[in-house]
Design a protein around this motif. Structure first.
Motif, PDB file in Angstrom:
ATOM      1  N   GLU A  43      35.570  32.898  35.696  1.00 38.18           N
ATOM      2  CA  GLU A  43      34.723  32.420  36.514  1.00 38.18           C
ATOM      3  C   GLU A  43      34.553  33.321  37.693  1.00 38.18           C
ATOM      4  O   GLU A  43      33.908  33.581  38.257  1.00 38.18           O
ATOM      5  CB  GLU A  43      34.447  31.114  36.693  1.00 38.18           C
TER       6      GLU A  43
ATOM      7  N   PHE B 281      31.246  26.613  42.597  1.00 40.07           N
ATOM      8  CA  PHE B 281      32.487  25.559  42.045  1.00 40.07           C
ATOM      9  C   PHE B 281      32.319  24.096  42.541  1.00 40.07           C
ATOM     10  O   PHE B 281      32.261  23.073  42.066  1.00 40.07           O
ATOM     11  CB  PHE B 281      33.890  26.015  41.954  1.00 40.07           C
TER      12      PHE B 281
ATOM     13  N   VAL C  20      39.318  26.771  39.637  1.00 38.32           N
ATOM     14  CA  VAL C  20      38.706  27.404  39.596  1.00 38.32           C
ATOM     15  C   VAL C  20      38.844  28.766  38.484  1.00 38.32           C
ATOM     16  O   VAL C  20      40.292  29.274  38.266  1.00 38.32           O
ATOM     17  CB  VAL C  20      38.648  28.645  40.549  1.00 38.32           C
TER      18      VAL C  20
END
Length: 181
Positions: free
Chosen positions: A23, A69, A19
């Motif tokens: 973002e 994601f 991750v």
């Protein structure tokens, strides 16, 4: 507006659960949160929000991360008052210890001593743990990587039905600072 910290469990520590923090910030801003900042790469974000409570914000962020994601990430959200209270209630002499010796595991719900009753505390000395408000404090004088007690405390059976995520003392203190700004 309330300032919160989001604690993401098990990201960016190897494997495929990456991750990127930039973002994550963009994703959280898209959810309507303000002043979004991240700390380190291991899953801490601080943000302000005028809607929801800690549990609903955690659920919202969990859904958004999975959608964006493509994998699920457990999230715990806590406000500044809680984070500060946890730091202040530390049963160990934090100021006298190296930060790598002291850790806090944050739980998604209250835990009681009965959950950990089978652990022979004397067998693990000088390592120790104590329970707090939806938290567990772990003193591991040789660091977390060498801690046999930490291995036992992280067993799925002991944490069944909970989200549990640990942070070292440096991170505990930094999150109090960041949410208090």
């Amino acid at each position: 507006m309330t300032t919160y910290a989001a604690l993401l469990r098990g990201i960016n520590v190897g494997g495929s659960r990456k991750v990127p923090m930039a973002e994550l910030r963009t994703l959280m801003e898209g959810l309507g949160h303000d002043a979004v900042r991240t700390y380190l790469q291991s899953g801490q974000a601080v943000f302000s929000s005028g809607h929801g409570d800690a549990e609903s914000l955690a659920a919202e962020l969990t859904r958004a991360i999975e959608k964006h994601f493509g994998f699920a990430v457990d999230v715990i959200v806590r406000d500044h008052a809680y984070l500060k209270a946890i730091a202040e209630a530390c049963p160990f002499p934090a100021a006298d210890l190296e930060p790598k010796q002291l850790h806090v595991t944050y739980f998604s719900a209250p835990v009681d001593a009965e959950r950990f009753a089978e652990i022979d505390r004397a067998a693990h000395l000088p390592e120790e743990f104590r329970l707090g408000d939806r938290a567990l404090y772990l003193y591991a004088p040789n660091g977390l990587g060498r801690s046999k007690l930490a291995d036992i405390l992280s067993r799925p059976r002991l944490n069944k039905g909970l989200i549990a995520t640990s942070r070292n003392w440096n991170t505990v203190v930094k999150l109090v600072e960041m949410t208090g700004d």
